[in-house]
Design a protein around this motif. Structure first.
Motif, PDB file in Angstrom:
ATOM      1  N   LYS A   1     -15.390  -1.795  -0.303  1.00  0.00           N
ATOM      2  CA  LYS A   1     -14.789  -2.069  -1.442  1.00  0.00           C
ATOM      3  C   LYS A   1     -13.860  -1.152  -1.979  1.00  0.00           C
ATOM      4  CE  LYS A   1     -17.669  -5.570  -2.661  1.00  0.00           C
ATOM      5  NZ  LYS A   1     -16.974  -6.805  -3.121  1.00  0.00           N
ATOM      6  N   ASP A   2     -13.570   0.118  -1.393  1.00  0.00           N
ATOM      7  CA  ASP A   2     -12.493   0.897  -1.914  1.00  0.00           C
ATOM      8  C   ASP A   2     -11.353   0.840  -0.780  1.00  0.00           C
ATOM      9  OD1 ASP A   2     -13.751   2.172   0.353  1.00  0.00           O
ATOM     10  OD2 ASP A   2     -14.459   4.016  -0.719  1.00  0.00           O
ATOM     11  N   TYR A   3     -11.371  -0.167  -0.202  1.00  0.00           N
ATOM     12  CA  TYR A   3     -10.156  -0.219   0.689  1.00  0.00           C
ATOM     13  C   TYR A   3      -9.047  -0.776   0.229  1.00  0.00           C
ATOM     14  CZ  TYR A   3      -7.655  -1.729   5.232  1.00  0.00           C
ATOM     15  OH  TYR A   3      -6.656  -1.943   5.997  1.00  0.00           O
ATOM     16  N   THR A   4      -8.001  -0.061   0.178  1.00  0.00           N
ATOM     17  CA  THR A   4      -6.805  -0.830  -0.668  1.00  0.00           C
ATOM     18  C   THR A   4      -5.811  -1.262   0.791  1.00  0.00           C
ATOM     19  OG1 THR A   4      -5.855   1.618  -0.377  1.00  0.00           O
ATOM     20  CG2 THR A   4      -6.596   0.798  -2.542  1.00  0.00           C
ATOM     21  N   LYS A   5      -5.012  -2.161   0.240  1.00  0.00           N
ATOM     22  CA  LYS A   5      -4.250  -2.745   1.662  1.00  0.00           C
ATOM     23  C   LYS A   5      -3.305  -1.783   1.846  1.00  0.00           C
ATOM     24  CE  LYS A   5      -0.551  -5.027  -1.045  1.00  0.00           C
ATOM     25  NZ  LYS A   5      -0.314  -5.893  -1.983  1.00  0.00           N
ATOM     26  N   PRO A   6      -3.017  -1.640   3.303  1.00  0.00           N
ATOM     27  CA  PRO A   6      -1.908  -0.526   3.882  1.00  0.00           C
ATOM     28  C   PRO A   6      -0.847  -0.962   3.491  1.00  0.00           C
ATOM     29  CG  PRO A   6      -2.764  -2.125   5.339  1.00  0.00           C
ATOM     30  CD  PRO A   6      -3.657  -2.602   4.174  1.00  0.00           C
ATOM     31  N   GLY A   7       0.081  -0.029   3.053  1.00  0.00           N
ATOM     32  CA  GLY A   7       1.351  -0.211   2.706  1.00  0.00           C
ATOM     33  C   GLY A   7       2.341  -0.794   3.777  1.00  0.00           C
ATOM     34  N   VAL A   8       2.316  -0.070   4.742  1.00  0.00           N
ATOM     35  CA  VAL A   8       3.387  -0.547   5.937  1.00  0.00           C
ATOM     36  C   VAL A   8       2.270  -0.899   7.147  1.00  0.00           C
ATOM     37  CG1 VAL A   8       5.149  -0.386   7.599  1.00  0.00           C
ATOM     38  CG2 VAL A   8       5.314   0.545   5.202  1.00  0.00           C
ATOM     39  N   ILE A   9       2.179  -1.993   7.788  1.00  0.00           N
ATOM     40  CA  ILE A   9       1.410  -2.432   8.815  1.00  0.00           C
ATOM     41  C   ILE A   9       2.060  -1.848  10.237  1.00  0.00           C
ATOM     42  CG2 ILE A   9       0.193  -3.944  10.336  1.00  0.00           C
ATOM     43  CD1 ILE A   9      -0.407  -5.559   7.593  1.00  0.00           C
TER      44      ILE A   9
END
Lengths: 370, 130, 317
Positions: B115-123
Motif C-alpha cells: 500500500k505504501d508503494y509510490t509510483k517510480p519517478g523515472v522508469i
C-alpha cells in the motif's frame, strides 16, 4: 580423421519469442536445445504486465469491469462474469432471472468464439492453414451477434453488477438460434479436416502427455485438466447463474496428450451449442438489471466466485473494507496456472512439438501477465 | 463448504503435509498488505477435488521482514504463485526452488502491490537496450 | 558462329522472361486457389479479379530496402540467393515444352535436371549458415537432411521410366509414350515421384525447412527485398520444374489430340500444380523425424521394389 575427432557438439539456447508467430502473444520461452531436442525450457512472462491488480485498488467497482475485458481478451464475457459474480456475492445482490439467462448465453457464445480461435490457431501451428479460415468464418458470425447487443466485437464490457448492460433484442434471439443450428454442421466440417487426418494424428497422439496427478499438482484447470481424465468443471461443481438448470456433458480425455486436449475442446463446442440452445428457449421475460447504486459500497469482507472460462477457472479474490473501492483484488487466471507446467511437459520433445504442445495449452498472455 | 483457518507461519509446512491428501488442489496463493496492522496477510486458497470443499489458510507476516516457508514441495503449483507474491509484495519464500521476479523486470525496485508503494519517478531502461 | 551465339542468348533471355511470367502466374494461382479453398476471394482490387496484384507485389518487393544484417557472413549471404535462383533456372535450359521449343536438347537431359536442381540444397545451407541466426541455421540443417534424403527415392522412382524409354533424353522419353503414357504402367512410380519431388521442392506438407510456425521462416528469415524475392522466385520455379518433369516422364509430355503441343504440355503441368496446391492447403505439416522415417522406411523400400519389379518385367517381356 584427426579433425573429426576434434568435432564436438554442444547445447545451445534458442530464445523463442516474445516475437514469434506461435507463442500466441508475448510469451518468451528460453529453450535449451540439443540439435532439435529440447533439454530445458524457461518461460519468461510479464511482457504484458499492466498492473491491473494495483489499478483496481484505485477504481470504483463498476469502473473495474472494462479492465476485466482485457484479461482474457478472447473471452471477455467470462472475465466480466467472474468479477460481477464476486461483487454480487459480497454485496448480496441477486440479478433478475432474465439477466442470469442472458449471462449464460453470452458466456457460452463467447466460449464458442474462443474455442474457434484456439482451433484455428492450433491447426495453423501444425501447418494446416485452411481450418483457420473456416473457424474464423464462424467466429465472425458470433462477433456480429455480440456487436448487435454490446456494440463491440472484442472487449464487450457487457456484464453489470446486478444484471447486464443491455437487453437481448428479438433479432438477436432469432439470429443466435439460426447460428447454433448451422454451427452443429460446421463442427463436423472442422473434424473432417483434422480429427482423423494421419498427419494430424502423428503430430498430436501421445505428444506432450500430462498425467492426471501432475495436472492436479500444478493446478491446471479447464480443458487441460479434463483432457488428463479429471472431470472437473466449475459450471457443474460450483454452479453459478443458471447452469444447474441446464443439461450438458463434461467431456474428458483419457491420456492427457495433445490429441485429448484437442478432442475435449471440440466436444466442448458441441456442448456449448447445446447450452445456448437451451438457454435461448428458456429465456424468461422480465427485467435485465436490478437497481444498484453507481458507487457501490459492499460490506467489509472477502469473496471468491470461480467461473469456468474457456481456459479454466477464472476467479477474483476480492477483499473489501467497506469503501467504494476494493482493498485488494487478486485475479486468479487459468492461463497463468496452466502455463506453469510447460517446462516439465516440453522437455525431451522437438522444437516442432513445442509449438504443438503450446498450441494445446491455449494461453492468453493478457490474463497471464494481468 | 468453505472453511477458513488462521495459523502461524511456523505451522504452515506441518499443516500442509497433513491436509495435502484431502486438499490436493491449490487454487491460488496471494497476499494482502495491511500497513495499519503492520502485517502482510498471506492467503492460501485450497480445494479438494474429491468433495469440492474449500479451505482458506491465512497467515500474518511482519511487514519488515516477511519470510515464510515455501509450499512448492507440497503443491508444485505454488511455485509460480509464490514467485508472483515475491515479485509484487516482497515476501521471501524460504526453500523455493527458483525465487525470481516473474511479472516485473529483474532489476525492478520495490514491491508494487504494497500500500505504501509510490509510483517510480523515472522508469529505468533495461540494461540490454543501449 | 556469332549468329548462333546471338540466337542462344536470345533463347536464354526468352527462358528468363518465361520463368518470370510463369512465377507471376503461379503465385497468383496459388493465392487464388488457396483463397477459394479457404472461403475467401483472394486478391480482388488490383486489376480484374486482382490480376495485376502480382505485378504490384513484384515492384514492391524489388523496391524494398535490401537489408544485410550486421553479423552475417557477407559474401556467402550475398551468393546464396543467386545460387538458389541459378540452380532453379538451369533446369529450364533443357526442359522441352514441345519438340521444337527447347533451348538445348541434351541426350542426358534427365540426369542434368536432377543434378542442377539438387544444387538448391547448397544455397539453402549457405543461406542458413551465413545468416548467423539460430532459426535460419535450424532451417538450413533441416533442408540439407530433407533434400538429400528425398533425392534417393526421387531418382529411384524415375529410373523405371528411363529403362522403359531406353534413354535419358527427355524428348526421346516423351516420344516413347506415343501409344501409352507411362503413368498407366508406372502408377506407383508416379506417386512416389510426386511425393519425393514435393519434399525436394519444400512444398507442404514437407515444407519443414521454412516451417513458419516453428522456425519463423527458416533459412530465409534474415533476407529481404530482392534477395528474398530470389528465394521466393526459385521456390515457384522449382514447383513448375517438378510438375513439368512429371508431365514429361509420366503423362506423355506435349502429346495429345487437336490442341497444339505446347498447350497440351501446359495443361498437364498446371493440372499437377493444382494438385500440389490442393495438398498444401489441406494437410498439416509433418515433423522432421516423421518426415525422415517416412522417406527411409516407406518411400525408399517402395521405390526399390518398384524399380526391381519394373526391371524384372522388362527383362522377362
Amino acid at each position: 580423421m584427426n579433425d573429426l575427432k576434434n568435432l564436438k557438439t554442444e547445447e545451445y539456447f534458442l530464445s523463442m519469442g516474445p516475437q514469434h508467430p506461435s507463442t500466441h502473444g508475448v510469451l518468451r520461452l528460453i529453450l535449451k536445445l540439443d540439435g532439435e531436442i529440447v533439454t530445458g525450457a524457461t518461460p519468461d512472462i510479464g511482457y504484458l504486465h499492466r498492473g491491473l491488480e494495483k489499478i483496481a485498488e484505485n477504481r470504483a467497482y463498476i469502473q473495474i469491469i472494462p479492465f476485466t475485458d482485457r484479461l482474457d481478451y478472447l473471452s471477455s464475457m467470462s472475465g466480466n462474469l467472474a468479477f460481477v459474480l464476486t461483487v454480487e456475492k459480497l454485496a448480496g445482490i441477486a440479478p433478475p432471472p432474465r439477466a442470469e439467462y442472458i449471462r449464460v448465453i453470452m458466456a457460452e457464445l463467447n466460449r464458442l468464439a474462443s474455442h474457434l480461435i484456439w482451433l484455428g490457431t492450433f491447426s495453423l501451428d501444425l501447418g494446416a492453414v485452411t481450418p483457420f479460415l473456416y473457424c474464423f468464418r464462424e467466429r465472425e458470425k458470433i462477433l456480429d451477434l455480440f456487436e448487435m447487443i454490446t456494440g463491440s466485437r472484442l472487449t464487450y464490457n457487457y456484464m453489470r453488477i446486478g444484471g447486464v448492460a443491455a437487453d437481448l433484442s428479438a433479432q438477436f434471439i432469432k439470429d443466435a438460434a439460426a447460428f447454433i443450428q448451422d454451427f452443429k454442421f460446421r463442427v463436423a466440417e472442422y473434424e473432417a479436416l483434422l480429427t482423423q487426418n494421419p498427419i494430424f494424428l502423428a503430430r498430436t497422439k501421445n505428444v506432450g502427455i500430462i498425467k492426471a496427478d501432475k495436472a492436479i499438482a500444478y493446478g491446471l484447470t479447464g480443458p487441460m485438466l479434463r483432457a488428463s481424465g479429471i472431470s472437473r468443471d466449475n459450471r457443474r461443481d460450483f454452479p453459478y447463474a443458471i447452469y444447474d438448470k441446464l443439461s450438458f456433458d463434461i467431456p474428458a480425455g483419457t491420456v492427457g496428450d495433445c490429441w485429448d486436449r484437442y478432442a475435449v475442446r471440440v466436444r466442448e463446442m458441441r456442448e456449448s451449442a447445446k447450452i445456448v440452445e437451451q438457454a435461448l428457449s428458456g429465456l424468461p421475460e422480465g427485467n435485465f438489471k436490478t437497481k444498484v447504486p453507481l458507487s457501490l459500497k459492499p460490506p467489509a469482507g472477502e469473496s471468491y466466485a470461480p467461473v469456468e472460462s474457456p481456459r479454466g477457472e477464472i476467479g477474483f479474490y476480492l477483499v473489501s473494507n467497506g469503501t467504494a473501492k476494493p482493498y485488494r483484488l487478486k485475479i486468479r487466471t487459468p492461463s497463468f496456472c496452466n502455463l506453469s507446467i510447460i517446462s516439465h511437459v516440453i522437455k525431451g520433445w522437438k522444437v516442432a512439438d513445442v509449438v504443438a504442445i503450446l498450441g494445446t495449452f491455449d494461453v492468453v498472455l493478457g490474463e497471464i501477465d494481468r | 463448504m468453505t472453511e477458513e483457518k488462521k495459523i502461524s507461519r511456523e505451522e504452515l509446512l506441518a499443516t500442509g503435509e497433513n491436509i495435502k491428501a484431502q486438499y490436493n488442489f491449490l487454487v491460488f496463493i496471494t497476499a494482502v498488505d495491511y500497513p495499519e496492522r503492520n502485517v502482510i496477510g498471506m492467503v492460501y486458497h485450497l480445494r479438494s477435488l474429491g468433495n469440492r470443499d474449500t479451505l482458506i489458510i491465512k497467515i500474518d507476516l511482519p511487514r519488515e521482514k516477511p519470510e515464510i516457508a515455501s509450499v512448492a514441495g507440497i503443491w508444485p503449483a505454488a511455485e509460480w504463485h509464490e514467485r508472483e507474491v515475491f515479485d509484487l509484495f516482497g515476501v521471501n519464500f524460504l526453500g523455493h526452488p527458483d525465487l525470481r521476479r516473474i511479472l516485473l523486470p529483474p532489476d525492478w525496485e520495490g514491491s508494487p502491490l504494497r500500500k505504501d508503494y509510490t509510483k517510480p519517478g523515472v522508469i529505468k531502461r533495461p540494461e540490454t537496450i543501449k | 558462329m556469332i549468329i548462333g551465339l546471338i540466337i542462344l542468348l536470345l533463347k536464354i533471355a526468352a527462358v528468363l522472361v518465361f520463368i518470370s511470367l510463369t512465377v507471376l502466374f503461379l503465385v497468383y494461382a496459388e493465392r487464388k486457389v488457396s483463397a477459394h479453398f479457404q472461403v475467401r476471394y483472394g486478391p480482388m482490387r488490383v486489376g480484374w479479379h486482382g490480376g495485376l496484384q502480382m505485378i504490384a507485389d513484384t515492384i514492391k518487393l524489388l523496391l524494398k530496402e535490401d537489408i544485410t544484417p550486421k553479423d552475417v557472413d557477407k559474401l556467402v549471404f550475398f551468393i546464396a540467393p543467386i545460387l538458389c535462383f541459378v540452380s532453379a533456372y538451369l533446369a529450364y535450359l533443357t526442359l522441352p515444352f514441345s519438340p521444337q521449343i527447347v533451348v538445348k536438347n541434351l541426350n542426358i537431359g534427365l540426369l542434368y535436371i536432377l543434378g542442377v536442381t539438387s544444387l538448391t540444397v547448397l544455397s539453402l545451407m549457405m543461406a542458413g549458415w551465413a545468416s548467423n541466426n539460430k532459426y535460419a541455421l535450424l532451417g538450413g540443417f533441416r533442408s540439407v537432411a530433407q533434400i538429400i534424403s528425398y533425392e534417393i527415392p526421387l531418382v529411384l522412382s524415375v529410373l523405371p521410366v528411363v529403362m522403359m524409354a531406353g534413354s535419358l533424353n527427355l524428348i526421346t522419353i516423351v516420344e516413347a509414350q506415343k501409344s501409352l503414357p507411362f503413368i498407366l504402367v508406372q502408377p506407383l512410380g508416379f506417386l512416389l515421384y510426386l511425393t519425393a519431388a514435393a519434399a525436394e521442392a519444400n512444398r507442404a506438407p514437407f515444407d519443414i525447412p521454412e516451417a513458419e510456425q516453428e522456425l519463423v521462416a527458416g533459412y530465409n528469415v534474415e533476407y529481404s527485398g530482392i534477395k528474398f524475392s530470389m528465394f521466393f522466385l526459385a521456390e515457384y520455379v522449382n514447383m513448375f520444374t517438378i510438375c513439368a518433369l512429371a508431365a514429361i516422364l509420366f503423362l506423355g509430355g506435349w502429346q495429345g489430340p487437336i490442341l497444339p503441343p505446347v498447350i497440351w504440355f501446359l495443361i498437364k503441368v498446371y493440372l499437377l500444380v493444382f494438385v500440389l496446391m490442393w495438398v498444401r492447403w489441406t494437410f498439416p505439416r509433418l515433423r522432421i523425424d516423421q518426415l525422415m522415417s517416412f522417406c527411409w522406411k516407406i518411400l525408399l523400400p517402395l521405390a526399390l521394389a518398384n524399380f526391381l519389379i519394373s526391371g524384372l518385367w522388362l527383362v522377362l517381356k
